[in-house]
Design a protein around this motif. Structure first.
Motif, PDB file in Angstrom:
ATOM      1  N   UNK A  72      35.880  39.061  48.422  1.00 15.17           N
ATOM      2  CA  UNK A  72      36.494  39.873  47.375  1.00 15.17           C
ATOM      3  C   UNK A  72      36.360  39.143  46.034  1.00 15.17           C
ATOM      4  N   UNK A  73      35.660  39.736  45.064  1.00 15.06           N
ATOM      5  CA  UNK A  73      35.485  39.054  43.767  1.00 15.06           C
ATOM      6  C   UNK A  73      36.804  38.722  43.084  1.00 15.06           C
ATOM      7  N   UNK A  74      37.808  39.579  43.238  1.00 15.02           N
ATOM      8  CA  UNK A  74      39.100  39.313  42.609  1.00 15.02           C
ATOM      9  C   UNK A  74      39.782  38.106  43.245  1.00 15.02           C
ATOM     10  N   UNK A  75      39.665  38.001  44.561  1.00 11.12           N
ATOM     11  CA  UNK A  75      40.259  36.856  45.249  1.00 11.12           C
ATOM     12  C   UNK A  75      39.540  35.565  44.867  1.00 11.12           C
ATOM     13  N   UNK A  76      38.226  35.636  44.728  1.00  8.03           N
ATOM     14  CA  UNK A  76      37.455  34.453  44.341  1.00  8.03           C
ATOM     15  C   UNK A  76      37.854  34.005  42.939  1.00  8.03           C
ATOM     16  N   UNK A  77      38.037  34.952  42.040  1.00 16.92           N
ATOM     17  CA  UNK A  77      38.427  34.582  40.678  1.00 16.92           C
ATOM     18  C   UNK A  77      39.877  34.098  40.625  1.00 16.92           C
ATOM     19  N   UNK A  78      40.698  34.541  41.517  1.00 19.15           N
ATOM     20  CA  UNK A  78      42.049  33.969  41.618  1.00 19.15           C
ATOM     21  C   UNK A  78      41.945  32.494  42.023  1.00 19.15           C
ATOM     22  N   UNK A  79      41.047  32.215  42.960  1.00 21.43           N
ATOM     23  CA  UNK A  79      40.842  30.823  43.374  1.00 21.43           C
ATOM     24  C   UNK A  79      40.338  29.983  42.213  1.00 21.43           C
ATOM     25  N   UNK A  80      39.438  30.543  41.410  1.00 23.70           N
ATOM     26  CA  UNK A  80      38.941  29.828  40.236  1.00 23.70           C
ATOM     27  C   UNK A  80      40.065  29.583  39.230  1.00 23.70           C
ATOM     28  N   UNK A  81      40.923  30.585  39.056  1.00 21.97           N
ATOM     29  CA  UNK A  81      42.056  30.421  38.131  1.00 21.97           C
ATOM     30  C   UNK A  81      42.983  29.307  38.608  1.00 21.97           C
ATOM     31  N   UNK A  82      43.181  29.218  39.913  1.00 20.91           N
ATOM     32  CA  UNK A  82      44.029  28.158  40.449  1.00 20.91           C
ATOM     33  C   UNK A  82      43.398  26.778  40.249  1.00 20.91           C
ATOM     34  N   UNK A  83      42.069  26.736  40.203  1.00 22.44           N
ATOM     35  CA  UNK A  83      41.359  25.474  40.011  1.00 22.44           C
ATOM     36  C   UNK A  83      41.255  25.068  38.539  1.00 22.44           C
ATOM     37  N   UNK A  84      41.618  25.958  37.642  1.00 23.95           N
ATOM     38  CA  UNK A  84      41.437  25.699  36.212  1.00 23.95           C
ATOM     39  C   UNK A  84      42.055  24.380  35.742  1.00 23.95           C
ATOM     40  N   UNK A  85      43.276  24.041  36.164  1.00 26.01           N
ATOM     41  CA  UNK A  85      43.830  22.743  35.725  1.00 26.01           C
ATOM     42  C   UNK A  85      42.992  21.558  36.189  1.00 26.01           C
ATOM     43  N   UNK A  86      42.412  21.662  37.381  1.00 28.76           N
ATOM     44  CA  UNK A  86      41.569  20.576  37.877  1.00 28.76           C
ATOM     45  C   UNK A  86      40.258  20.514  37.096  1.00 28.76           C
TER      46      UNK A  86
END
Length: 243
Positions: A185-199
């Motif tokens: 799911x592209x939306x789920x993948x981008x949620x994962x990317x958003x969670x990684x943003x601080x890292x």
């Protein structure tokens, strides 16, 4: 302060620099069963960011700092008859290129980096012609982080900007490939990317801290699994991505 549009272009996956053809090791990882779903993709991205992502971001930041120091001097020495500025610049870039090589044990990985570097250089020379880019063009295929750093410098960006774009690309490229390869799911993948943003920000900040130091002291975090995947991928009979 808003990021200049010229730098946004360098971070845009639609830039015609061949990035869409590279999965950053995601395709062979998926083939090996190491990445099968969103949790394993997230773990893959986190590991890639901390290793090859940090290395690429640091090389980009260092290349940007070097290009910024010489962005005016190169043009001046080229205008002088018999000037050896171009030779000195080539030697300086050779040092960075060798340091990039030393941090990429896999021949397949080095080939992918140089292939992407060649494509990116062609794109940025079309967008922002500059003598510094001409010096890099003297290499048959400069590494991608070096070209990215130089491109950021000639478009007015800083080493911190180069590090951010390098770290960002370390996760967004494989994430995009995962959507196509695994049907996630592209939306789920981008949620994962958003969670990684601080890292991503933390890795970029660490990389930028090395920008003006000795290139030999740049981070050299290793990722043996990615090196193995790169070699296996090169031998695969059927590939959707170059790397």
């Amino acid at each position: 302060m808003a990021l200049p549009a010229s730098l946004l272009l360098l971070a845009d996956s639609r830039l015609p620099a061949g990035g869409h053809a590279h999965s950053g090791g995601l395709e062979p990882a998926a083939e090996a069963g190491a990445v099968t779903d969103l949790p394993t993709l997230t773990a893959f991205l986190r590991g890639r960011l901390a290793t090859t992502g940090l290395v690429a971001a640091a090389l980009s930041a260092s290349a940007c700092a070097h290009a910024a120091r010489t962005v005016d001097g190169t043009a001046r020495t080229r205008g002088k008859a018999g000037g050896d500025g171009g030779l000195r610049e080539h030697e300086a870039w050779s040092v960075l290129d060798a340091e990039a090589d030393a941090r990429m044990p896999s021949p397949a990985g080095r080939g992918a980096s140089r292939g992407q570097g060649r494509s990116l250089l062609r794109a940025v020379r079309a967008m922002s012609p500059h003598p510094v880019l001409d010096v890099l063009a003297a290499f048959s295929a400069p590494h991608h982080p070096l070209v990215l750093g130089a491109a950021v410098a000639v478009t007015g960006g800083s080493p911190a900007d180069a590090a951010s774009i390098g770290a960002y690309g370390a996760v967004t490229g494989p994430a995009s490939a995962a959507v196509r390869l695994l049907g996630l799911d592209p939306l789920a993948v981008h949620r994962a990317l958003a969670d990684l943003a601080p890292q991503v920000d933390a890795v970029a900040a660490e990389a930028a801290g090395h920008a003006r130091g000795d290139p030999r002291e740049l981070p050299a975090a290793s990722a043996p699994a990615l090196d193995i995947f790169a070699e296996l991928h090169l031998q695969a009979d059927l590939r959707l991505f170059e790397s």
